[in-house]
Design a protein around this motif. Structure first.
Motif, PDB file in Angstrom:
ATOM      1  N   HIS A   1      51.075  42.431  45.662  1.00 55.43           N
ATOM      2  CA  HIS A   1      50.153  41.462  45.072  1.00 55.43           C
ATOM      3  C   HIS A   1      50.579  41.115  43.642  1.00 55.43           C
ATOM      4  O   HIS A   1      51.228  41.924  42.957  1.00 55.43           O
TER       5      HIS A   1
ATOM      6  N   LEU B   1      40.239  40.713  35.268  1.00 54.56           N
ATOM      7  CA  LEU B   1      41.323  40.714  36.240  1.00 54.56           C
ATOM      8  C   LEU B   1      41.082  39.635  37.286  1.00 54.56           C
ATOM      9  O   LEU B   1      39.954  39.470  37.766  1.00 54.56           O
TER      10      LEU B   1
ATOM     11  N   TRP C   1      42.873  38.188  40.904  1.00 55.93           N
ATOM     12  CA  TRP C   1      43.906  38.246  41.946  1.00 55.93           C
ATOM     13  C   TRP C   1      44.555  36.881  42.089  1.00 55.93           C
ATOM     14  O   TRP C   1      43.863  35.850  42.108  1.00 55.93           O
TER      15      TRP C   1
ATOM     16  N   ARG D   1      49.254  37.436  47.428  1.00 57.33           N
ATOM     17  CA  ARG D   1      49.749  38.621  48.119  1.00 57.33           C
ATOM     18  C   ARG D   1      50.788  38.207  49.157  1.00 57.33           C
ATOM     19  O   ARG D   1      50.824  37.052  49.605  1.00 57.33           O
TER      20      ARG D   1
ATOM     21  N   SER E   1      49.207  34.727  50.890  1.00 56.49           N
ATOM     22  CA  SER E   1      47.890  34.174  50.570  1.00 56.49           C
ATOM     23  C   SER E   1      47.816  33.916  49.075  1.00 56.49           C
ATOM     24  O   SER E   1      48.504  34.608  48.295  1.00 56.49           O
TER      25      SER E   1
ATOM     26  N   LEU F   1      36.697  45.715  43.008  1.00 57.96           N
ATOM     27  CA  LEU F   1      37.620  44.910  43.794  1.00 57.96           C
ATOM     28  C   LEU F   1      37.150  44.951  45.242  1.00 57.96           C
ATOM     29  O   LEU F   1      36.911  46.029  45.779  1.00 57.96           O
TER      30      LEU F   1
ATOM     31  N   TYR G   1      38.956  40.736  51.223  1.00 54.40           N
ATOM     32  CA  TYR G   1      38.524  39.754  52.209  1.00 54.40           C
ATOM     33  C   TYR G   1      39.729  39.378  53.061  1.00 54.40           C
ATOM     34  O   TYR G   1      40.868  39.703  52.717  1.00 54.40           O
TER      35      TYR G   1
ATOM     36  N   GLY H   1      42.364  37.657  51.036  1.00 54.75           N
ATOM     37  CA  GLY H   1      42.942  38.330  49.870  1.00 54.75           C
ATOM     38  C   GLY H   1      41.912  39.141  49.120  1.00 54.75           C
ATOM     39  O   GLY H   1      40.827  39.417  49.612  1.00 54.75           O
ATOM     40  N   TRP H   2      42.306  39.534  47.938  1.00 61.40           N
ATOM     41  CA  TRP H   2      41.425  40.317  47.082  1.00 61.40           C
ATOM     42  C   TRP H   2      40.584  39.408  46.203  1.00 61.40           C
ATOM     43  O   TRP H   2      40.983  38.288  45.873  1.00 61.40           O
TER      44      TRP H   2
ATOM     45  N   PHE I   1      38.380  40.211  42.517  1.00 61.97           N
ATOM     46  CA  PHE I   1      37.853  41.125  41.507  1.00 61.97           C
ATOM     47  C   PHE I   1      36.518  40.605  40.999  1.00 61.97           C
ATOM     48  O   PHE I   1      36.287  39.387  40.909  1.00 61.97           O
TER      49      PHE I   1
END
Lengths: 116, 109
Positions: free
Chosen positions: A35, A45, A47, A50, A59, B91, B94, B97-98, B100
């Motif tokens: 990731h 943070l 995301w 990934r 994604s 976190l 899904y 993806g993730w 936060f």
């Protein structure tokens, strides 16, 4: 010892491009989804993207979809993030991250600054 | 994409108990979101405290615990210490993806 070393950050003008790299060592790189996560100065943070183990599935967060491309080279144990059409709001420290046995391993991050 | 919500800031007195929560815009948080909790101090990378809702690591102080509470993931700190002052992020995973949470700045005062 697990090591993730990001590189490729720097100052770029809006609309420009950068390619980040993350050199991995100390674990079997090809066995893990990888990731990218970013953190703007003083912010939380987020995301970013990934990629699965062999690179066949990716994604993206909506904020970068169509502009960023994640990829990996398992022979070189390296993760990449190609960033195009950069915006000022992309300014952040970018971390490469993977999960193993309940632990998220983080690199030290590389700073990307988008400014004219 | 889902939005994950946390309290922006909380204050706790030393020795007291505080609970941080993590909610999802898609509905109740479940174990299937594999909730993680991270602690981040200034200038440092995040450190994993809790994984998969309630599992701890060897370095996780015993005073921290994770659970599901009222449709949210929760991190409870029982007996706060000055060194627990930090930013805490949850976190959630899904299918796409993730995501936060926005983080909770915990002040021990």
């Amino acid at each position: 010892e697990v090591q993730l070393v990001e590189s490729g950050g720097g100052l770029v003008q809006p609309g420009g491009s950068l390619r980040l790299s993350c050199a991995a060592s100390g674990f079997t790189f090809s066995s893990y989804w990888m990731h990218w996560v970013r953190q703007a100065p003083g912010k939380g943070l987020v995301w970013v993207s990934r990629i699965n183990r062999d690179g066949s599935s990716t994604s993206y967060a909506d904020s970068v979809k169509g502009r960023f491309t994640i990829s990996r080279d398992n022979a070189k144990n390296t993760l990449y993030l190609q960033m195009n059409s950069l915006r000022t709001e992309d300014t952040a420290v970018y971390y490469c991250v993977f999960q193993s046995n309940g632990v998220c391993h983080w690199g030290q991050g590389t700073l990307v600054t988008v400014s004219s | 994409q889902a939005v994950v919500t946390q309290e922006p800031s909380l204050t706790v007195s030393p020795g007291e108990t505080v609970t941080l929560t993590c909610g999802s815009s898609t509905g109740a948080v479940t174990s299937g979101h594999y909730p993680y909790w991270f602690q981040q101090k200034p200038g440092q990378a995040p450190r994993t405290l809790i994984y998969d809702t309630s599992n701890k690591h060897s370095w996780t102080p015993a005073r921290f615990s994770g659970s599901l509470l009222g449709g949210k993931a929760a991190l409870t700190l029982s007996g706060a210490q000055p060194e627990d002052e930090a930013e805490y992020y949850c976190l959630l995973s899904y299918s796409g993806g993730w995501v936060f949470g926005g983080g909770t700045k915990l002040t021990v005062l």
